[in-house]
Design an enzyme around this catalytic site. Structure first.
Site, PDB file in Angstrom:
ATOM      1  N   HIS A   1       0.836  -1.195   0.000  1.00  0.00           N
ATOM      2  CA  HIS A   1       0.000   0.000   0.000  1.00  0.00           C
ATOM      3  C   HIS A   1       0.869   1.241   0.000  1.00  0.00           C
ATOM      4  CE1 HIS A   1       0.887  -0.970   4.182  1.00  0.00           C
ATOM      5  NE2 HIS A   1       0.859   0.325   4.419  1.00  0.00           N
TER       6      HIS A   1
ATOM      7  N   HIS B   1       0.741   5.348   1.177  1.00  0.00           N
ATOM      8  CA  HIS B   1       0.043   6.379   1.949  1.00  0.00           C
ATOM      9  C   HIS B   1       0.019   7.677   1.143  1.00  0.00           C
ATOM     10  CE1 HIS B   1       0.431   4.373   6.022  1.00  0.00           C
ATOM     11  NE2 HIS B   1       1.342   3.704   5.344  1.00  0.00           N
TER      12      HIS B   1
HETATM   13  P1  5GP Z   1       2.115   0.675   7.344  1.00  0.00           P
HETATM   14  O1  5GP Z   1       2.822   1.063   8.611  1.00  0.00           O
HETATM   15  O2  5GP Z   1       1.997  -0.825   7.168  1.00  0.00           O
HETATM   16  O3  5GP Z   1       2.658   1.369   6.134  1.00  0.00           O
HETATM   17  O4  5GP Z   1       0.673   1.285   7.498  1.00  0.00           O
HETATM   18  C1  5GP Z   1      -0.476   0.550   7.765  1.00  0.00           C
HETATM   19  C2  5GP Z   1      -1.579   1.561   7.925  1.00  0.00           C
HETATM   20  O5  5GP Z   1      -2.808   0.866   7.897  1.00  0.00           O
HETATM   21  C3  5GP Z   1      -1.522   2.333   9.260  1.00  0.00           C
HETATM   22  O6  5GP Z   1      -1.407   3.728   8.982  1.00  0.00           O
HETATM   23  C4  5GP Z   1      -2.834   1.980   9.933  1.00  0.00           C
HETATM   24  O7  5GP Z   1      -3.427   3.071  10.598  1.00  0.00           O
HETATM   25  C5  5GP Z   1      -3.697   1.478   8.786  1.00  0.00           C
HETATM   26  N1  5GP Z   1      -4.669   0.453   9.165  1.00  0.00           N
HETATM   27  C6  5GP Z   1      -4.422  -0.670   9.905  1.00  0.00           C
HETATM   28  N2  5GP Z   1      -5.554  -1.390  10.023  1.00  0.00           N
HETATM   29  C7  5GP Z   1      -6.518  -0.722   9.334  1.00  0.00           C
HETATM   30  C8  5GP Z   1      -7.905  -0.981   9.099  1.00  0.00           C
HETATM   31  O8  5GP Z   1      -8.482  -1.974   9.542  1.00  0.00           O
HETATM   32  N3  5GP Z   1      -8.575  -0.070   8.345  1.00  0.00           N
HETATM   33  C9  5GP Z   1      -7.971   1.041   7.833  1.00  0.00           C
HETATM   34  N4  5GP Z   1      -8.749   1.877   7.113  1.00  0.00           N
HETATM   35  N5  5GP Z   1      -6.673   1.316   8.042  1.00  0.00           N
HETATM   36  C10 5GP Z   1      -5.954   0.446   8.783  1.00  0.00           C
END
Ligand code: 5GP
Ligand code: ZN
Length: 138
Positions: A100, A102
């Site tokens: 993903h 951001h």
């Molecule tokens: P990473 O640190 O893996 O790049 O970011 C994962 C992101 O996913 C985090 O910013 C977190 O807030 C978001 N996230 C985790 N679980 C969920 C969820 O169930 N729904 C949504 N909409 N975002 C999520």
């Protein structure tokens, strides 16, 4: 679909999300724990662990949609710019292991910092680093 992957569950409709964009390959939804207004995650519908595994055409599409969403935040939310960030592997802060990106809309005076420059090269190290990367990229 990978068992217990939270983003696969959102894509399948098994978990709710606030969807801001969807097409046959991509879904984008608000981050549940936003760092700014409109913080959005852009996610391929097919499961890949991160950018290391995702095919280049998927990466290209995800970044193309990320740009569209950033521009939409500038046009519709009053953002003056945006950051596009991808965390790849645990050491880089990846928590959800489904690729993903951001999109973080930025607002005048929001004081978010992603530009802390703390690393200092030792004598001759920068030249070594460039040599190694040049070699690895051949
Ligand atoms: P990473 O640190 O893996 O790049 O970011 C994962 C992101 O996913 C985090 O910013 C977190 O807030 C978001 N996230 C985790 N679980 C969920 C969820 O169930 N729904 C949504 N909409 N975002 C999520
Ligand atoms: Zn997944």
């Amino acid at each position: 679909m990978t068992e217990n992957c939270v983003f696969c569950k959102i894509i399948k409709g098994e978990l709710p999300a606030r969807v801001v964009y969807e097409d046959e390959d991509v879904m984008a939804f608000l981050d549940i724990n936003p760092v700014s207004k409109g913080h959005t995650l852009v996610v391929p519908k097919k499961h890949y662990r991160n950018m290391v595994d995702a095919p280049d055409d998927v990466i290209a599409k995800i970044y193309t949609i990320a740009k569209k969403i950033g521009v939409a935040a500038m046009n519709a939310l009053g953002a003056k710019g945006f950051n596009v960030i991808s965390n790849n592997e645990k050491v880089a802060g990846q928590e959800v292991f489904h690729f993903h990106v951001h999109v973080i809309p930025r607002y005048t005076g929001d004081e978010l910092r992603y530009d802390v420059k703390g690393y200092k090269y030792a004598e001759g190290e920068a030249d070594e680093v460039v040599k190694k990367l040049n070699e690895a990229l051949k």
